[in-house]
Every structure is written in C-alpha cells, then in structure tokens.
Design an enzyme around this catalytic site. Structure first.
Site, short mmCIF file in Angstrom:
data_model
loop_
_atom_site.label_atom_id
_atom_site.label_comp_id
_atom_site.label_asym_id
_atom_site.label_seq_id
_atom_site.Cartn_x
_atom_site.Cartn_y
_atom_site.Cartn_z
N ASP A 70 68.84 14.14 -4.62
CA ASP A 70 68.50 13.20 -5.69
C ASP A 70 68.10 11.83 -5.16
OD1 ASP A 70 69.44 15.30 -7.30
OD2 ASP A 70 71.43 14.43 -7.45
N GLU A 246 64.55 15.51 -16.80
CA GLU A 246 65.59 14.62 -16.27
C GLU A 246 65.03 13.76 -15.15
OE1 GLU A 246 68.64 17.35 -15.04
OE2 GLU A 246 67.39 18.29 -13.53
#
Length: 574
Positions: A70, A246
């Site tokens: 991430d 997302e």
C-alpha cells in the site's frame, strides 16, 4: 558502649546494603537467564535476480522487498518520501526517503509512540493500513493520514515539517471508511478522499463501495462537517458490479483534476483505474482506457510471475518523468504468497490526457532503466537493499537497524544490547496470544533465503523457550527453539496451524558453547537446522511446507516474518 542512635543507624545501613546486594544478585541471575543472540545473517538468493543481473543503467523493482504494501508517495523539491502499511507491526507506518526514486533510506516508523498508537490487543492484520502522505507547500507541512484499527482511533492524521526529525501526535478525524488520502489545491484548499460503504440501504452487491470527498480545514485539522460527497459509486462501470473501489488519490494537472483508485480487490483481479473532472468534488468521468495498471489478463503459470498489482500513487520524478509506486506479489513455486505484498515502481506516461503505467499492462519484468544521471547505490551507504543480498547484524551498534521491528509494541520494551550481543527479556506471553510478544522480527524478503543466528541460552524450566520463529500470524507459524523437559534441554520444531500446535520433531541436546539455529527456504520447502559447539548443521524435522506462512492458507494481508523469539510462557508439549 555504642550509643543507641548510632547502633540503629549502623543496623539500618547494614540491612540496606544487604538488600541492595541481594537485589543485584537477583538481577544478575535474571539477566543470566535471558537469551542472547550474538549475530544474524540473512541471505536472499532468488533465481530471478541470478538470471537477470543488472547493467550499470538498471535497477530492480520491487524497490522494497518483503511486506511493505500500500505505498503512497510525496515530494518536496528533490526529496521524495514514501510510506507503507504496517498493520500491528511496531512502529506503525514505515517511512522512506529518496533523492532519485531508486535509492531509499529507511527512516523508521511514523507512529512510534506506544502511548499514542498501541495495537497491543489486535491481530497482526489490524493496526494501521493504507496510509497517504502529502506535502503542502502552502504551509511547508507534511501530512500522513491513515486508518487505525486499534484503540477506537479510526481515521487519523499526523504532521511534521521534516519527516527525518519525526512526527507530531495523531489527530482523530471525524469520518468513517478506510484508505484516506489528502490533497491540496493550488490555492491551498485541502480535500480528503477515502473509501466508504454506500449510503444505508443502497448497497447493491457484496464488494460495492464508494469514494467520498470532504473539504479539509487546515487551520483546525478536521474535515468540514456537511461537505462530504460521493464522487465514485461502485467503480468505473456500476452496471458490471465492480468490487472494492478503494485507495483513492487526487491529482491536478493542466487545470484538470484526476482521481486514481484501486479496483477489483487486492487479489488476482486487482487493478488501477483513473477518472477526470473539472472540480475536485466532481463529477468524475472514468477514462475509456481503464485499467491503467493490472496483471490479471495473463496465464497463471507464467514464469517469474508478478501479480495482484494495484493500490498505486503517482509522483513527478527526476527529469520531469512521472513514476508510479504500487503493490504487487511474487508468489513461490507453489503459487503461494509468503513474502507478502511488496512495493514496486514503474515509469508513467502522462503525455496524453490520462496517465498510463509503462509496461504495466504486460507481464512485468524485474529490471527498469535508471533515471538519467542516477547511480544505483541500493544496499550501499545505508540505502535499502534489493535484488539478492546478504544482511549481517552483529548487534554492536546502539542504534538498531529499522528493519528490526516489534509486534503489537515497541522492540525497546524487551531488548537490550550487551557486550555479548542482543539480550531479550522474555515476556510471559507466547506467539498465539493477542498481546505484545518478546520477538524481534525481520521481514522475509525472498522466496529462497537462509536466516541464521547464534544463541547463548540455558532455559530454566519448561516454561522457558528461545529461538527463531517463522510467522504469518498468531494462528499460523513455526517455532524452532530451545526449551527444557525435566532436567534435560531440548531443541524442538513446532507447527501451529489454525491455532493448533503440534511438535514435528525434537531432540535432547547438551549446549556447551552456544547453539546456531538456521532456517532455509527454497520456495515452499522450509528446513530448520541447528549446530552445537561449532559443529556442522543438523536438520530437525526434515523439509516442511511453507503453506502456513502464506496468505493463501493463513489469510490476511501481511507477509511472513522471521523472528528472534523468547518467552517465559512456553506451552509446547514435549
């Protein structure tokens, strides 16, 4: 005759000295029972790097090997800063610095104060994840924003003028959802975008999510109530029931606003998509060329597979060339994900209206061309290594390498550097408990590796154990250590699957000059060996499967960790 007051004073002094000596003796005895690890050698030897040696103008991707998922990135002048998810590892949110996007320095963790971030009672997959990092030139401030699944923190933001010098205290933000990032417009106005559930009663299918935007008050560090708006519903095409939109990021280029998001879930269908608008609050129109990054279209049995690519961020790099950082995986020979999700980088072509990751829509290669004028110093001069490398730790420096981390709490609460090496003061907890463990962890960074340590230790009872562990989470792990049964000392190998532990093998030993412990992996095959008194290594338990160290079997979001472990709450049954 001695006066009464003098006698009393003499007696009190004598008793005090006696008590201090007794305490010192007790402390020395306790320290003597603490295991001491005098060195560690980690060696990675993946075939893909052996078969693809670098030329002078090349570097490897991933740039951060091991569980560094991430990624988010920002820039101030010639300085680039990147953050990644850390879950319940401690400190939270590792941050890296670079001058060229090739050579990275580890700055430690943003959330390093356990009084402010304390994941002490969470599973390893909780804690913090999906951070964003943004530099605001209007107030010369860096912002790190993230979702914290511990202590009812929720979404938080922390600030600093200089990431090298540390960060301020977390500020709780009043909105739900996950994956927040913050954007500052040319006029200094702030906006927060994040993933959230659809409005109540409007969820159309499992995995249906939305992207929201809020205006942000930079004076008071809060989202402005009533300014929230849904700017993406479901994904690129709601009629196709896209899942898990997302990890949004807002950008501005040539007067247009761009919203880039991950779509498809963080597995085999993962991708990156892009939208455009005239306003940061929309409406946003998707590109007709989506996705702009994915590996989902290719044969599953392809060689040197990189997969699951997505969750990206874009930055303008050296020579005005754009680059994108993103997560991806490199599965082993059984297609299992033991290393976890890593940070990759690719050039981005933004010469047209929409950005596209160069070679991000074909099977990815391990090497990239260096930006012009950049020298590859990875693994040298304090820069983070990649490719195949050896990391040696002798525990002689007072400043321990940031690659060593704790789980659910700071490493400093149980370690101390001594003349003989690293001493671990055992906690009365073991790996299966949702508590801080006295284990110093290192991320597995290769599918083929060896990890070796020298241990000086004499367990006092069956409750005492020290050694090394390979851990995916608290319910799936291997323990390879030294303990006691009756008056005898044993080395044992224990496999824990779904929280149930089983001794695979054990052997009675006699330690005179310390013991060496080693784990070696060749893809899915792991072997645990020991050497007594500088003799040759002896395998214990044969070759065992690394299945329980993979997210395929154990689930979750993290990669495997290798740890130096000690406990006074051993529950292994010999």
């Amino acid at each position: 005759m001695i006066p009464r007051k003098l006698f009393l004073l003499f007696t009190i002094t004598f008793l005090t000295i006696f008590q201090i000596k007794a305490q010192e003796k007790s402390t020395k005895k306790k320290q003597g029972q603490s295991p001491v690890f005098s060195n560690v050698i980690y060696t990675g030897n993946d075939e893909i790097y052996t078969n693809n040696p670098l030329k002078s103008d090349e570097f490897y991707s991933p740039v951060l090997q091991g569980c560094y998922p991430d990624p988010a990135i920002t820039r101030k002048g010639d300085d680039y800063y990147m953050v990644c998810s850390s879950f319940a590892m401690f400190p939270g949110v590792p941050v890296f610095h670079s001058k060229d996007l090739v050579n990275w320095t580890d700055l430690g963790g943003v959330l390093n104060n356990v009084k402010e971030f304390n994941p002490h009672d969470t599973g390893i997959n909780a804690g913090v994840y999906a951070p964003g990092i943004t530099y605001n030139p209007h107030n010369n401030t860096f912002y790190m924003i993230v979702t914290a699944f511990t202590g009812k923190m929720g979404n938080i933001i922390v600030k600093t003028k200089d990431p090298v010098k540390g960060w301020g205290s977390p500020i709780k933000l009043d909105f739900g959802g996950i994956d927040p990032s913050i954007f500052f417009d040319d006029n200094g106005k702030g906006y927060v975008v994040h993933n959230d559930a659809p409005d109540k009663g409007k969820e159309l299918y499992n995995g249906h999510r939305v992207i929201k935007v809020w205006e942000y008050d930079t004076e008071n560090d809060k989202v402005i109530p009533g300014t929230d708006k849904i700017i993406v519903d479901g994904g690129v095409d709601l009629s196709k029931k896209p899942i898990w939109i997302e990890a949004p990021h807002l950008y501005k280029k040539n007067g247009k606003y761009y919203l880039m998001c991950a779509e498809g879930g963080t597995g085999g269908n993962h991708s990156e998509v892009i939208f455009i608008s005239d306003n940061p609050k929309g409406p946003f129109k998707p590109s007709s060329n989506n996705p702009i990054l994915t590996q989902r279209y290719f044969p599953k049995d392809r060689a040197n597979k990189v997969d699951w690519t997505g969750h990206a961020d874009i930055i303008e790099g050296p020579n005005n060339q754009y680059y994108g950082v993103f997560l991806g995986i490199r599965p082993n020979d059984k297609d299992r994900v033991n290393i976890g999700r890593e940070t990759f980088i690719l050039p981005v072509d933004w010469s047209g209206t929409f950005p596209v990751f160069e070679n991000g829509l074909v099977p990815m290669e391990p090497k990239l061309k260096m930006p012009n004028g950049v020298e590859n110093k990875t693994g040298k001069d304090g820069f983070f290594p990649n490719g195949n490398f050896t990391f040696t730790e002798n525990f002689t420096s007072n400043k321990l390498d940031y690659r060593w981390i704790g789980l659910r709490g700071p490493r400093e609460s149980f370690i101390s550097i001594t003349k003989k090496g690293l001493a671990i003061n055992p906690f009365e907890t073991n790996l299966k408990e949702l508590k801080p463990t006295s284990t110093l962890f290192y991320r597995q960074q290769h599918n083929t590796f060896s990890f070796e340590t020298t241990l000086n230790y004499k367990p006092a009872s069956e409750k005492d154990l020290a050694g090394i562990v390979c851990l995916q989470n608290e319910r799936f792990n291997y323990v390879f250590g030294i303990t006691k049964k009756g008056k005898d000392t044993y080395v044992l190998l224990e496999r824990t699957e779904k929280g149930e532990s089983k001794i695979i093998a054990s052997k009675k030993i006699e330690i005179k000059k310390g013991i060496k412990l080693q784990v070696k992996a060749a893809g899915d095959s792991y072997e645990f060996s020991f050497a007594l008194n500088n003799s040759d290594f002896e395998n214990l338990g044969g070759a065992v499967s690394g299945d329980i160290l993979s997210t395929n079997t154990a689930g979750g979001f993290t990669g495997a960790l290798i740890g130096l472990y000690a406990t006074s709450a051993n529950d292994s049954k010999l």
